[in-house]
Enzyme design. Structure first.
Site, mmCIF file in Angstrom:
data_model
loop_
_atom_site.group_PDB
_atom_site.id
_atom_site.type_symbol
_atom_site.label_atom_id
_atom_site.label_comp_id
_atom_site.label_asym_id
_atom_site.label_seq_id
_atom_site.Cartn_x
_atom_site.Cartn_y
_atom_site.Cartn_z
ATOM 1 N N HIS A 306 -24.473 -40.272 39.465
ATOM 2 C CA HIS A 306 -23.876 -38.947 38.621
ATOM 3 C C HIS A 306 -24.717 -37.860 38.526
ATOM 4 C CE1 HIS A 306 -21.656 -37.056 35.353
ATOM 5 N NE2 HIS A 306 -22.607 -37.158 34.574
ATOM 6 N N ASN A 307 -24.260 -36.762 38.553
ATOM 7 C CA ASN A 307 -25.027 -35.475 38.744
ATOM 8 C C ASN A 307 -26.186 -35.598 39.853
ATOM 9 O OD1 ASN A 307 -23.215 -34.302 36.904
ATOM 10 N ND2 ASN A 307 -24.719 -34.669 35.144
ATOM 11 N N GLU A 336 -22.320 -37.202 43.479
ATOM 12 C CA GLU A 336 -21.548 -36.095 43.060
ATOM 13 C C GLU A 336 -21.893 -34.555 43.480
ATOM 14 O OE1 GLU A 336 -19.666 -35.144 38.663
ATOM 15 O OE2 GLU A 336 -21.687 -36.071 38.598
ATOM 16 N N ASP A 338 -21.270 -30.809 41.787
ATOM 17 C CA ASP A 338 -20.444 -29.757 40.942
ATOM 18 C C ASP A 338 -20.558 -28.402 41.570
ATOM 19 O OD1 ASP A 338 -19.969 -31.852 39.399
ATOM 20 O OD2 ASP A 338 -21.560 -31.236 37.881
ATOM 21 N N HIS A 351 -25.319 -27.766 37.200
ATOM 22 C CA HIS A 351 -24.600 -28.282 36.072
ATOM 23 C C HIS A 351 -24.102 -27.109 35.318
ATOM 24 C CE1 HIS A 351 -23.878 -31.017 32.329
ATOM 25 N NE2 HIS A 351 -23.602 -31.572 33.426
ATOM 26 N N GLU A 385 -16.620 -31.879 41.883
ATOM 27 C CA GLU A 385 -16.193 -31.202 40.998
ATOM 28 C C GLU A 385 -16.018 -29.642 41.077
ATOM 29 O OE1 GLU A 385 -14.906 -32.098 37.632
ATOM 30 O OE2 GLU A 385 -14.678 -33.887 38.509
#
Length: 640
Positions: A306-307, A336, A338, A351, A385
C-alpha cells in the site's frame, strides 16, 4: 583479523588490493549535498572504513555483511537527481539490509567505480560461500566491532552492556558482570580476542539445547552417526535420505577435525547446525515453488503493498522510487501508484492533499520495468489511483506502453476471455494494470472517435473514507476534490483482468459481477463484511479478486493484522511495507514459502464456491476445524 581465505583473496585479487589502498569518492545525499569521503577496505576483508577529510579523526565503518545489494549507475532517487552532472559509469549505490538508508557514491573515474562494484560483489559472494563456522566467527567479529566504541580492540563492561542492548537481550546486570569476570582471564577489566569468544559462548549457552544434545548422545559427549540419525528422524522429522544426510551434516557443521575423523558431532557442531538454515524449523522443500501455479489468480494470496512510493508516514513522508525497488525485491506482486497532474504535462506520484514529496510517474514505471521480475517471474499488478486530467491520463498510458512494452498485458489471453481469470503461470513476466475501464473484457476503445468517455476514474479511497467515516468531526474531515469524470480511452485500454468497480453487495456481486472485476475495501469495511457475512465473503473471493488496504486514519503508515483478511480469502491484502512490525512479520512469514514468488495458494475450502466456510464460526460441515498450535519460547537466559 583477516581469515586465511580472505588473506588469499587479497593476495590474488587486484580489485580488493586497490580497495585496501582506498579511494576518495563523493557521498551523495541530495542534489545539493555531495561531500568527499575517503573509503578503504580494512585488513579483515569484511569491513569498509571511511572518513571525511575535514572532520579530524571522526570516521565510520560498516560490515560487508550489512550490504544487501550493489546497484550500478543511476539506480536510486538521489543519483537520478544528479544524472546531468555525473555519468552513470561513475555512480553506484550500496543497499543495506533492514531500514538503514542507501549509500550513494560517485567515483572519480569509471575504472574506480568498476573496481568498487566488482570488489564489493566478490566480498559479498565470499561471505555467502563461507562455511557455517566461518559465518559464526564473522558474526561474532561484527558484534565485537559494534560494541568496541572507542576502537581500542578491547571491550570494557560499559561496552558489554551496550552490546546486550543492541542484541535486544534484557539481561540482569549482575549476571552480565558475572559472565564478564569469568571471561576476563587476564583480569585486565576488558575482553579481547579469545576472551570475547568465551564471553559469547557463555552468553549463548542454552541449558535446553545441551539437554537435547545429551538426550540423543550415547556417551554424553558427542553424537555418533547413529545418534544424529535418530535425532534427525525424531527431532527434525526427516525421513528421506537420512543415511547420506547424517555424514554430510557432520562434515559441513562440525568445527573439530578430530570429531570429523571419528564421524561424530560435538555440542559446538550441534549448535552451529541448529543455527543454520538447514536446522531451521522452516521446511526446506518449501523454499522452492512447490504449489500448483495453474489455478485462477483469485485462488492465491498475493503479496501486496500500500502506498508503495512512501518511505515514511503519509502526511509528510518522502516519496521515492526506492519504495518500489525494495517492495519488488522482496517478492511483492502488487504495488500501488497514486497519480496526479504534474507540471510540464508530466504526471506525478504522491499522497494527494498532503505534504509528502512528489516523484515522476515515468520514473516509477521505469523502476517497475527494471525490477518487476528479478525476485519472481510471476505477474505484477500495478494498482493505480488515477486523479489525472484526460490529457495527462494519455501520458500515463503512453509511459506504460512505451516503457513496459510487451511486459504490459494489453489483451486478454487466447482461450481465457470468458472462462475465468488466467493463472500466475499463464501470466508469467506480465504487468497487469488495475484501474477503471469503460466496457468489458476484450473491449477496446481505440477505434472510437471520442477523445474520452464519461465514467468514474478513481475510487479516491483514503479521502472518501475519511469523509464518510468522520463526517461529524470537522477537525479531521477534509473536503475532497473530485477527479475529472472522464477517462481517457488510451488508459482504459491498458486495463484487462483487473477492472476496478465499486462494491454494492454480495448478492449483487453474485448475480452481476464479472470474474475480471476487482473491488477495494478499507480494513474497517472488510471487517464489517467479515462479521456480518463471512461465508458470503469467502464465496465472493473464490470467484474474483478483492483488495483490502489500511484505513486513511493511519497517518503514521501503521498496519492492520493481515491474518483477519486472509481468513476470508482476500487475495490482495495491501500493507505499508516501509513500516516494520508484527503485521509485516506475518506477511513475510506467509510469503516466505513457495519460493518467495509472491503467490501462495489458498486452502481448498477457500477456492470452491460449493464449500461453506465462515471464519467467525470455523467448524466445517465435514467435521474438520481449526488447529491449536502451542509454542514454548524459553527466555531463561534473558531473565537471569
Amino acid at each position: 583479523m583477516a581469515s586465511p581465505q580472505n588473506v588469499l583473496l587479497l593476495q590474488i585479487d587486484a580489485d580488493l588490493r586497490s580497495m585496501q589502498v582506498g579511494s576518495i569518492m563523493r557521498k551523495v545525499k541530495s542534489r545539493t549535498w555531495k561531500k568527499q569521503r575517503y573509503f578503504r577496505l580494512q585488513d579483515d576483508c569484511a569491513t569498509i572504513w571511511y572518513k571525511s577529510k575535514k572532520t579530524g579523526n571522526a570516521h565510520s565503518t560498516f560490515s560487508i555483511s550489512d550490504v544487501e545489494a550493489v546497484r550500478e549507475g543511476h539506480q536510486s532517487e538521489v543519483l537520478l537527481s544528479i544524472a546531468d552532472e555525473f555519468p552513470p559509469e561513475r555512480c553506484f549505490t550500496l543497499v543495506f539490509r533492514g531500514r538503514r538508508g542507501n549509500l550513494d557514491l560517485v567515483a572519480e573515474s569509471w575504472e574506480e567505480a568498476r573496481t568498487w562494484v566488482t570488489g564489493m560483489r566478490k566480498l559479498m559472494e565470499n561471505l555467502e560461500n563461507m562455511g557455517e563456522q566461518e559465518k559464526l566467527d564473522q558474526w561474532i567479529c561484527d558484534w565485537f566491532k559494534k560494541a568496541d566504541k572507542n576502537g581500542d580492540g578491547r571491550m570494557n563492561f560499559k561496552e558489554v552492556r551496550d552490546l546486550l542492548k543492541m542484541m535486544n537481550m534484557d539481561m540482569n546486570e549482575h549476571h552480565a558482570m558475572h559472565l564478564f569476570k569469568l571471561a576476563d582471564k587476564s583480569e585486565s577489566g576488558t575482553l579481547e580476542d579469545e576472551e570475547f569468544v568465551l564471553f559469547y559462548k557463555m552468553l549463548t549457552e542454552r541449558a535446553e539445547v545441551r539437554q537435547l544434545f545429551q538426550q540423543f548422545s550415547s556417551d554424553g559427549h558427542t553424537l555418533s552417526l547413529r545418534d544424529l540419525k535418530e535425532f534427525l528422524r525424531e527431532g527434525q522429522l526427516e525421513q528421506d535420505s537420512v543415511e547420506e544426510h547424517v555424514a554430510e551434516i557432520i562434515q559441513r557443521y562440525e568445527p573439530s577435525d578430530t570429531a570429523k575423523m571419528r564421524q561424530a558431532m560435538t555440542i559446538n557442531g550441534f549448535l552451529v547446525y541448529l543455527g543454520s538454515a538447514e536446522g531451521s524449523v522452516f521446511n526446506p522443500a518449501r523454499k522452492q515453488v512447490y504449489q500448483d501455479m495453474n489455478q485462477p489468480l483469485c485462488h492465491y494470496f498475493i503479496s501486496s503493498s500500500h502506498n508503495t512510493y512512501l518511505m515514511e508516514n503519509q502526511l509528510r513522508g518522502q516519496s521515492s522510487v526506492e519504495g518500489y525497488i525494495r517492495a519488488l525485491s522482496r517478492g511483492c506482486r502488487c504495488v500501488e501508484v497514486d497519480c496526479w497532474d504534474g507540471p510540464n504535462g508530466e504526471p506525478i506520484v504522491y499522497h494527494g492533499h498532503t505534504l509528502t514529496s512528489k516523484i515522476l510517474f515515468k520514473d516509477v514505471v521505469s523502476v517497475v520495468d527494471q525490477y518487476a521480475f528479478k525476485a519472481s517471474q510471476y505477474p505484477v499488478i500495478l494498482s493505480m489511483e488515477n486523479h489525472c486530467s484526460v490529457e495527462q491520463q494519455r501520458v500515463l498510458a503512453l509511459h506504460l506502453t512505451r516503457i513496459l512494452g510487451h511486459k504490459l498485458l494489453q489483451n486478454a489471453l487466447e482461450g481465457k476471455s470468458d472462462g475465468g481469470l488466467p493463472s500466475p503461470e499463464d501470466l508469467k513476466g506480465k504487468v497487469l494494470l488495475k484501474g477503471k475501464k469503460i466496457g468489458g473484457l476484450g473491449v477496446s476503445l481505440s477505434a472510437l472517435g471520442e477523445d474520452s468517455l464519461v465514467g468514474d476514474v478513481s475510487e479516491e479511497d483514503d479521502l472518501a473514507e475519511i469523509d464518510e467515516e468522520n463526517r461529524h468531526n470537522d477537525t479531521i474531515r477534509r473536503k475532497t476534490k473530485r477527479s475529472s469524470p472522464h477517462l481517457s480511452k488510451e488508459l482504459s485500454d491498458c486495463v484487462v483482468y483487473c477492472k476496478s468497480v465499486r462494491f454494492s453487495s454480495f448478492k449483487h456481486s453474485r448475480v452481476h459481477s464479472k470474474f475480471y472485476e476487482i473491488s477495494s475495501f478499507t480494513e474497517f469495511k472488510a471487517k464489517k463484511h467479515m462479521k456480518e457475512a463471512g461465508e458470503e465473503f469467502v464465496n465472493h473471493n473464490s470467484r474474483q479478486l478483492t483488495r483490502v488496504y489500511p484505513s486513511g486514519f493511519r497517518t503514521d503508515s501503521s498496519n492492520f493484522n493481515p491474518q483477519e483478511m486472509w481468513s476470508v480469502g482476500c487475495q490482495i491484502v495491501a500493507l505499508n511495507f516501509q513500516t516494520a512490525g508484527v503485521e509485516m512479520d506475518l506477511n513475510d512469514g506467509l510469503f516466505s514459502q513457495n519460493g518467495r514468488c509472491g503467490y501462495v495458494l489458498k486452502p481448498s475450502f477457500m477456492r470452491s464456491a460449493e464449500k461453506q466456510f465462515d471464519p467467525e464460526h470455523p467448524q466445517m460441515t465435514d467435521g474438520s476445524g481449526p488447529f491449536t498450535l502451542t509454542i514454548r519460547v524459553t527466555t531463561e537466559l534473558c531473565r537471569r
